[in-house]
Design an enzyme around this catalytic site. Structure first.
Site, PDB file in Angstrom:
ATOM      1  N   ILE A   1       0.837  -1.198   0.000  1.00 44.07           N
ATOM      2  CA  ILE A   1       0.000   0.000   0.000  1.00 44.07           C
ATOM      3  C   ILE A   1       0.876   1.253   0.000  1.00 44.07           C
ATOM      4  O   ILE A   1       0.460   2.315   0.446  1.00 44.07           O
ATOM      5  CB  ILE A   1      -0.982   0.005   1.187  1.00 44.07           C
TER       6      ILE A   1
ATOM      7  N   GLN B   1       4.180   1.127   1.193  1.00 43.78           N
ATOM      8  CA  GLN B   1       5.320   0.983   2.107  1.00 43.78           C
ATOM      9  C   GLN B   1       6.514   0.343   1.418  1.00 43.78           C
ATOM     10  O   GLN B   1       7.621   0.387   1.928  1.00 43.78           O
ATOM     11  CB  GLN B   1       4.900   0.193   3.353  1.00 43.78           C
ATOM     12  N   GLY B   2       6.270  -0.302   0.258  1.00 43.82           N
ATOM     13  CA  GLY B   2       7.391  -0.849  -0.510  1.00 43.82           C
ATOM     14  C   GLY B   2       7.610  -2.337  -0.333  1.00 43.82           C
ATOM     15  O   GLY B   2       8.689  -2.849  -0.634  1.00 43.82           O
TER      16      GLY B   2
ATOM     17  N   SER C   1      -0.748  -5.092   7.882  1.00 40.33           N
ATOM     18  CA  SER C   1      -1.058  -4.411   9.139  1.00 40.33           C
ATOM     19  C   SER C   1      -0.067  -4.944  10.154  1.00 40.33           C
ATOM     20  O   SER C   1       0.724  -5.829   9.836  1.00 40.33           O
ATOM     21  CB  SER C   1      -2.488  -4.753   9.592  1.00 40.33           C
ATOM     22  N   ALA C   2      -0.095  -4.386  11.350  1.00 38.03           N
ATOM     23  CA  ALA C   2       0.756  -4.889  12.434  1.00 38.03           C
ATOM     24  C   ALA C   2       2.245  -4.886  12.064  1.00 38.03           C
ATOM     25  O   ALA C   2       3.025  -5.622  12.649  1.00 38.03           O
ATOM     26  CB  ALA C   2       0.319  -6.295  12.852  1.00 38.03           C
TER      27      ALA C   2
ATOM     28  N   ARG D   1       3.842  -6.201   9.765  1.00 40.88           N
ATOM     29  CA  ARG D   1       4.235  -7.603   9.717  1.00 40.88           C
ATOM     30  C   ARG D   1       4.761  -8.119   8.378  1.00 40.88           C
ATOM     31  O   ARG D   1       5.329  -9.201   8.313  1.00 40.88           O
ATOM     32  CB  ARG D   1       3.045  -8.469  10.135  1.00 40.88           C
TER      33      ARG D   1
ATOM     34  N   LYS E   1      13.069  -7.060  10.555  1.00 38.19           N
ATOM     35  CA  LYS E   1      11.802  -7.024  11.303  1.00 38.19           C
ATOM     36  C   LYS E   1      10.891  -6.021  10.579  1.00 38.19           C
ATOM     37  O   LYS E   1      10.952  -5.916   9.364  1.00 38.19           O
ATOM     38  CB  LYS E   1      12.049  -6.577  12.745  1.00 38.19           C
TER      39      LYS E   1
ATOM     40  N   VAL F   1       8.912  -1.869  10.473  1.00 38.28           N
ATOM     41  CA  VAL F   1       9.135  -0.477  10.893  1.00 38.28           C
ATOM     42  C   VAL F   1       7.892   0.403  10.685  1.00 38.28           C
ATOM     43  O   VAL F   1       7.841   1.526  11.154  1.00 38.28           O
ATOM     44  CB  VAL F   1      10.344   0.133  10.142  1.00 38.28           C
TER      45      VAL F   1
ATOM     46  N   GLU G   1       4.460   0.887  11.707  1.00 39.20           N
ATOM     47  CA  GLU G   1       3.834   1.632  12.801  1.00 39.20           C
ATOM     48  C   GLU G   1       4.829   2.187  13.815  1.00 39.20           C
ATOM     49  O   GLU G   1       4.629   3.288  14.321  1.00 39.20           O
ATOM     50  CB  GLU G   1       2.796   0.752  13.498  1.00 39.20           C
TER      51      GLU G   1
END
Ligand code: FES
Ligand code: FES
Lengths: 335, 158
Positions: A45, A47-48, A85-86, A88, A282, A284, A286
């Site tokens: 959405i 974020q890449g 979301s999250a 993840r 990991k 980044v 949120e």
């Protein structure tokens, strides 16, 4: 008068859904010309994630990023990757894609070992080339392996999925809610105008532990965007309800930061590799906005000596608090 | 409702289209001419996602009556560059990572193009003033400001 202050906010944030299974799956196929197709349900959405997943597959398969095409987020054809979301997707879908690439690689290694007459464990795949780690002269190109596979009718296809190891929370809230956590600290400098109540954010320094920055420019983009969103949350954004209805649902009465409101954001990427993450990565998304409001509220309190316990900290609230503080001071003097 | 004939120049081509008298320019571009680069973010002139250039000036096409465009020269993001031959502003936005979801991008790029046509080396403050009508929820603007500076430098080199 203009008063300056500095504040710090720190946070940890669990990557993935809290104490619930939230798996992601992927398919990877290496074609005869050594290009690669990835199928993943992961929705990019902005974020890449599509870029990051292609990078992960490219790294695993020893091919160029440009030779990878990603088909994503089409429920008609792509495997389930769960929600974007999250924070993840890099962690969970990244692992799924990596595992799918590894499973495709098994076929390549098997064929290579057979052709080179060396054990599979000895092989390494890099730059479109399979080499023996023991003797670098023993080598075969990926192109040749793909041609051999085509000859005997072998397709190089892999699938993989990943589900972070979590344990649901018990009555006391105990369990393993997340498989990994992101950590961050942000430092903010503000200037408060005591006449108008206006707050200027002068500087933001945002340090984020992302495990491994698969794409540093995209990580910076997430940090910059997140801290500006956090600044909006701290200073201007507020949903106003009347009888259960939102009454400020347009950009003219629900204000978000414009280009004129943004401070200079300095990102510091901290790479403490996560053993369970794809190449140590990991999330980044949120985390980038979580510590900002705290840091701003602390900076304002540092500037004025007044604590604010409610967001957004609008100019009206600043002026009211200054007035109350003045009156209390006066009263104390009179007494 | 009776349709009216509207003629204007669009991305260096003459077009003629029959439109409802109360249509906005954005409606005509997106619905009648299939140019979906300009976005509808708010529909009320607040976000700049629908920006197009009218005679070189950035305008919110969502509140611009289509019929007012008669005889004018309209430029949309589709007319700026092609995938193989990007406009220097487009290239700078990509190189600098100034695009995330992309919803604000066409408007940002067109506003930047108009700014650089007037002012070849804008200061940071001038960039901010020019782009203050274009909202971006994703990038935090830092990389957009960088991209405008890089684009200015590259255009000056041409
Ligand atoms: S859609 Fe035109 S300004 Fe928002
Ligand atoms: S890139 Fe998403 S709104 Fe600007």
């Amino acid at each position: 008068m203009k008063k300056r202050g500095c504040g710090i906010g720190s946070m940890w944030y669990g990557i993935g859904n809290t104490g619930l299974p939230n798996p992601s799956g992927a398919f990877v196929q290496v074609l005869d010309d050594c290009t690669v197709i990835i199928h993943t349900g992961c929705a990019d959405i902005g974020q890449g994630s599509t870029t990051v997943l292609a990078q992960i597959a490219a790294e695993e398969l020893g091919v160029n990023f440009n030779d990878i095409s990603v088909i994503c987020a089409d429920t008609g054809v792509t495997p389930d990757a769960g929600k974007t979301s999250a924070s993840r997707q890099t962690y969970i879908s990244g692992n799924a894609v990596r595992k799918a690439a590894q499973s495709a690689k098994e076929t390549i290694f098997k064929k290579g070992a057979e052709l080179l007459q060396v054990p599979e464990e000895e092989l390494i795949l890099k730059n479109y080339q399979l080499n023996s780690l023991k003797n670098y002269n023993i080598q075969i190109s990926l192109k040749e392996i793909m041609a051999k596979c085509r000859e005997d009718g072998t397709l190089v296809i892999g699938h993989g999925w990943f589900n972070p190891q979590t344990k649901g929370l018990d009555k006391r809230g105990q369990g393993i809610p997340y498989a990994t956590y992101a950590f961050a600290t942000q430092w903010v400098e503000v200037e408060v105008d005591t006449e108008t109540g206006e707050i200027d954010i002068l500087n933001v320094v945002a340090a984020h532990d992302v495990g491994k920055a698969v794409n540093p420019m995209a990580v910076e983009g997430q940090i910059e965007g997140g801290s500006v969103m956090g600044a909006g949350y701290a200073l201007m954004e507020e949903i106003i309800l009347d009888d259960g209805k939102i009454i400020n649902s347009s950009f003219s009465n629900y204000l978000i930061p414009t280009i004129k409101d943004v401070p200079c954001v300095n990102s510091i990427i901290v790479e403490e590799e996560e053993v369970t993450g794809p190449f140590g990565a990991k999330g980044v998304g949120e985390p980038a906005l979580i510590p900002t409001a705290t840091a701003i509220a602390n900076a304002i309190s540092n500037a004025l000596g007044i604590r604010f316990y409610e967001l957004p900290i609008t100019p009206e609230k600043i002026l009211n608090s200054l007035k109350t503080a003045n009156n209390t001071n006066k009263n104390q003097r009179d007494f | 409702m009776k349709l009216e004939v509207l003629q204007f120049e669009l991305n260096a081509r003459k077009v003629s289209v029959r439109v409802k008298p109360d249509a906005t320019l954005l409606d005509v571009l997106r619905e009648d001419l299939d140019l979906t680069g300009a976005k509808r973010g708010c529909g009320e002139g607040e976000c700049g996602a629908c920006t197009v250039l009218i005679d070189g000036m950035p305008v919110d096409s969502c509140i611009y009556p289509a019929l007012k465009a008669a005889g004018k020269n309209i430029e949309t993001i589709e007319g700026l560059g092609t995938e193989d031959n990007l406009h220097p502003v487009q290239k700078a936005f990509l190189d600098e990572g100034a695009v995330q979801c992309g919803f604000c991008t066409p408007g940002m790029i067109l506003t930047t193009t108009a700014l650089l046509a007037k002012n070849q080396s804008p200061s940071e403050e001038e960039v901010k003033v020019a782009l203050s009508g274009n909202l971006c929820r994703c990038t935090g603007y830092t990389k957009i400001i960088n991209a405008v500076k890089v684009a200015a430098r590259n255009i000056n080199k041409l």
